[in-house]
Design a protein around this motif. Structure first.
Motif, PDB file in Angstrom:
ATOM      1  N   THR A 107       0.837  -1.207   0.000  1.00 22.02           N
ATOM      2  CA  THR A 107       0.000   0.000   0.000  1.00 22.02           C
ATOM      3  C   THR A 107       0.869   1.254   0.000  1.00 22.02           C
ATOM      4  O   THR A 107       0.626   2.182  -0.774  1.00 22.02           O
ATOM      5  CB  THR A 107      -0.947   0.000   1.223  1.00 22.02           C
ATOM      6  N   ILE A 108       1.892   1.279   0.839  1.00 20.97           N
ATOM      7  CA  ILE A 108       2.810   2.428   0.895  1.00 20.97           C
ATOM      8  C   ILE A 108       3.545   2.590  -0.425  1.00 20.97           C
ATOM      9  O   ILE A 108       3.687   3.709  -0.932  1.00 20.97           O
ATOM     10  CB  ILE A 108       3.804   2.266   2.071  1.00 20.97           C
ATOM     11  N   PHE A 109       3.990   1.484  -1.013  1.00 16.39           N
ATOM     12  CA  PHE A 109       4.697   1.530  -2.292  1.00 16.39           C
ATOM     13  C   PHE A 109       3.809   2.127  -3.383  1.00 16.39           C
ATOM     14  O   PHE A 109       4.228   3.017  -4.129  1.00 16.39           O
ATOM     15  CB  PHE A 109       5.170   0.118  -2.686  1.00 16.39           C
ATOM     16  N   ILE A 110       2.568   1.652  -3.481  1.00 15.49           N
ATOM     17  CA  ILE A 110       1.626   2.163  -4.484  1.00 15.49           C
ATOM     18  C   ILE A 110       1.372   3.651  -4.257  1.00 15.49           C
ATOM     19  O   ILE A 110       1.351   4.436  -5.198  1.00 15.49           O
ATOM     20  CB  ILE A 110       0.306   1.366  -4.460  1.00 15.49           C
ATOM     21  N   TYR A 111       1.208   4.032  -3.004  1.00 17.07           N
ATOM     22  CA  TYR A 111       0.948   5.430  -2.649  1.00 17.07           C
ATOM     23  C   TYR A 111       2.135   6.325  -3.019  1.00 17.07           C
ATOM     24  O   TYR A 111       1.971   7.359  -3.670  1.00 17.07           O
ATOM     25  CB  TYR A 111       0.650   5.528  -1.151  1.00 17.07           C
ATOM     26  N   LYS A 112       3.340   5.927  -2.636  1.00 16.27           N
ATOM     27  CA  LYS A 112       4.531   6.746  -2.891  1.00 16.27           C
ATOM     28  C   LYS A 112       4.873   6.825  -4.374  1.00 16.27           C
ATOM     29  O   LYS A 112       5.307   7.856  -4.855  1.00 16.27           O
ATOM     30  CB  LYS A 112       5.717   6.235  -2.088  1.00 16.27           C
ATOM     31  N   LYS A 113       4.681   5.726  -5.086  1.00 18.48           N
ATOM     32  CA  LYS A 113       5.007   5.687  -6.520  1.00 18.48           C
ATOM     33  C   LYS A 113       3.844   6.162  -7.392  1.00 18.48           C
ATOM     34  O   LYS A 113       3.969   6.208  -8.611  1.00 18.48           O
ATOM     35  CB  LYS A 113       5.419   4.268  -6.930  1.00 18.48           C
ATOM     36  N   LYS A 114       2.697   6.474  -6.742  1.00 24.30           N
ATOM     37  CA  LYS A 114       1.494   6.931  -7.450  1.00 24.30           C
ATOM     38  C   LYS A 114       1.074   5.934  -8.539  1.00 24.30           C
ATOM     39  O   LYS A 114       0.770   6.311  -9.666  1.00 24.30           O
ATOM     40  CB  LYS A 114       1.698   8.332  -8.025  1.00 24.30           C
ATOM     41  N   LEU A 115       1.042   4.672  -8.188  1.00 25.52           N
ATOM     42  CA  LEU A 115       0.681   3.606  -9.120  1.00 25.52           C
ATOM     43  C   LEU A 115      -0.811   3.303  -9.049  1.00 25.52           C
ATOM     44  O   LEU A 115      -1.238   2.180  -8.861  1.00 25.52           O
ATOM     45  CB  LEU A 115       1.496   2.338  -8.806  1.00 25.52           C
ATOM     46  N   PHE A 116      -1.606   4.353  -9.195  1.00 22.08           N
ATOM     47  CA  PHE A 116      -3.054   4.214  -9.105  1.00 22.08           C
ATOM     48  C   PHE A 116      -3.589   3.558 -10.366  1.00 22.08           C
ATOM     49  O   PHE A 116      -2.952   3.591 -11.413  1.00 22.08           O
ATOM     50  CB  PHE A 116      -3.713   5.589  -8.954  1.00 22.08           C
ATOM     51  N   LEU A 117      -4.777   2.978 -10.262  1.00 14.97           N
ATOM     52  CA  LEU A 117      -5.426   2.430 -11.448  1.00 14.97           C
ATOM     53  C   LEU A 117      -5.742   3.573 -12.403  1.00 14.97           C
ATOM     54  O   LEU A 117      -6.237   4.618 -11.985  1.00 14.97           O
ATOM     55  CB  LEU A 117      -6.721   1.706 -11.077  1.00 14.97           C
ATOM     56  N   GLY A 118      -5.464   3.371 -13.665  1.00 14.00           N
ATOM     57  CA  GLY A 118      -5.690   4.416 -14.658  1.00 14.00           C
ATOM     58  C   GLY A 118      -7.129   4.875 -14.726  1.00 14.00           C
ATOM     59  O   GLY A 118      -8.046   4.089 -14.663  1.00 14.00           O
ATOM     60  N   GLY A 119      -7.307   6.189 -14.819  1.00 14.62           N
ATOM     61  CA  GLY A 119      -8.633   6.763 -15.003  1.00 14.62           C
ATOM     62  C   GLY A 119      -9.363   7.099 -13.722  1.00 14.62           C
ATOM     63  O   GLY A 119     -10.255   7.924 -13.730  1.00 14.62           O
ATOM     64  N   PHE A 120      -9.005   6.490 -12.624  1.00 10.63           N
ATOM     65  CA  PHE A 120      -9.744   6.734 -11.391  1.00 10.63           C
ATOM     66  C   PHE A 120      -9.238   7.953 -10.634  1.00 10.63           C
ATOM     67  O   PHE A 120     -10.004   8.615  -9.970  1.00 10.63           O
ATOM     68  CB  PHE A 120      -9.716   5.515 -10.469  1.00 10.63           C
ATOM     69  N   GLN A 121      -7.934   8.246 -10.731  1.00  7.23           N
ATOM     70  CA  GLN A 121      -7.433   9.362  -9.945  1.00  7.23           C
ATOM     71  C   GLN A 121      -8.058  10.688 -10.368  1.00  7.23           C
ATOM     72  O   GLN A 121      -8.269  11.545  -9.530  1.00  7.23           O
ATOM     73  CB  GLN A 121      -5.899   9.435  -9.942  1.00  7.23           C
ATOM     74  N   ASN A 122      -8.415  10.860 -11.632  1.00  8.48           N
ATOM     75  CA  ASN A 122      -9.084  12.099 -12.041  1.00  8.48           C
ATOM     76  C   ASN A 122     -10.454  12.219 -11.405  1.00  8.48           C
ATOM     77  O   ASN A 122     -10.839  13.282 -10.949  1.00  8.48           O
ATOM     78  CB  ASN A 122      -9.196  12.172 -13.571  1.00  8.48           C
ATOM     79  N   GLY A 123     -11.184  11.124 -11.353  1.00  4.70           N
ATOM     80  CA  GLY A 123     -12.485  11.119 -10.685  1.00  4.70           C
ATOM     81  C   GLY A 123     -12.329  11.402  -9.212  1.00  4.70           C
ATOM     82  O   GLY A 123     -13.139  12.110  -8.602  1.00  4.70           O
ATOM     83  N   ALA A 124     -11.270  10.886  -8.625  1.00  7.83           N
ATOM     84  CA  ALA A 124     -11.021  11.120  -7.200  1.00  7.83           C
ATOM     85  C   ALA A 124     -10.711  12.593  -6.953  1.00  7.83           C
ATOM     86  O   ALA A 124     -11.177  13.177  -5.987  1.00  7.83           O
ATOM     87  CB  ALA A 124      -9.871  10.248  -6.709  1.00  7.83           C
ATOM     88  N   GLU A 125      -9.925  13.194  -7.853  1.00  8.94           N
ATOM     89  CA  GLU A 125      -9.608  14.614  -7.681  1.00  8.94           C
ATOM     90  C   GLU A 125     -10.857  15.472  -7.823  1.00  8.94           C
ATOM     91  O   GLU A 125     -11.067  16.401  -7.053  1.00  8.94           O
ATOM     92  CB  GLU A 125      -8.534  15.033  -8.703  1.00  8.94           C
ATOM     93  N   ASN A 126     -11.693  15.157  -8.801  1.00  6.83           N
ATOM     94  CA  ASN A 126     -12.938  15.899  -8.991  1.00  6.83           C
ATOM     95  C   ASN A 126     -13.854  15.729  -7.788  1.00  6.83           C
ATOM     96  O   ASN A 126     -14.464  16.673  -7.333  1.00  6.83           O
ATOM     97  CB  ASN A 126     -13.659  15.451 -10.262  1.00  6.83           C
ATOM     98  N   ARG A 127     -13.955  14.516  -7.274  1.00 10.01           N
ATOM     99  CA  ARG A 127     -14.797  14.245  -6.132  1.00 10.01           C
ATOM    100  C   ARG A 127     -14.278  15.009  -4.921  1.00 10.01           C
ATOM    101  O   ARG A 127     -15.043  15.552  -4.143  1.00 10.01           O
ATOM    102  CB  ARG A 127     -14.845  12.763  -5.810  1.00 10.01           C
TER     103      ARG A 127
END
Length: 166
Positions: A142-162
């Motif tokens: 979880t920390i590795f994904i968070y630090k490297k910003k290895l989010f699933l494609g397309g969802f982080q934009n929705g998260a930012e908008n939300r």
């Protein structure tokens, strides 16, 4: 039929960290900013729900389906994820946990020369500590994904908008 009776010590010192990781991983994998309050509230609801599901007289494994449904609903109702993202977060969190659980518990069983049922029958402290190895692996992923910003494609934009709407 084999029911897993979870001792109170295991419930507090294992199930709570496990649930915290499940919800935190869901936020991280989808690129949502981590929100402590909903994660803690969802954890405080999911742990007793999981405990009581394990007490139900269903065949082993049915409690996992109930747990998946509870986590899915908590991602939607408490964490305010859209339904599809709540489903994806639930499935990915639990799939990752189960994969780590199975692979690392297998190694622990080999090292201790025991079966899972024998391990569950051991003193609560041994049972609790034996599960920490895969929780540590889950936390590190979880920390590795968070630090490297290895989010699933397309969802982080929705998260930012939300996040801007809140």
């Amino acid at each position: 039929m084999f029911m897993d009776k979870v001792p109170l010590m295991v419930l507090i010192f294992y199930s709570i960290p496990e649930s915290l990781l499940i919800f935190t991983f869901g936020y991280v994998i989808l690129g949502y900013p981590i929100k402590t309050r909903p994660i803690i509230l969802a954890t405080l609801i999911s742990v007793p729900a999981s405990y009581f599901a394990r007490l139900l007289p269903f065949p082993f494994g049915v409690h996992s389906v109930i747990g998946l449904f509870v986590i899915f609903m908590l991602f939607i109702l408490i964490c305010k994820f859209p339904a599809i993202q709540g489903l994806i977060a639930s499935l990915l969190s639990l799939s990752t946990l189960i994969a780590l659980d199975n692979s690392i518990y297998s190694i622990v069983q080999i090292l201790l020369g025991t079966t899972i049922r024998e391990l569950w029958a051991m003193k609560p402290i041994v049972r609790t500590l034996s599960g920490y190895s895969h929780l540590l692996a889950f936390a590190l992923i979880t920390i590795f994904i968070y630090k490297k910003k290895l989010f699933l494609g397309g969802f982080q934009n929705g998260a930012e908008n939300r996040n801007q709407d809140s």
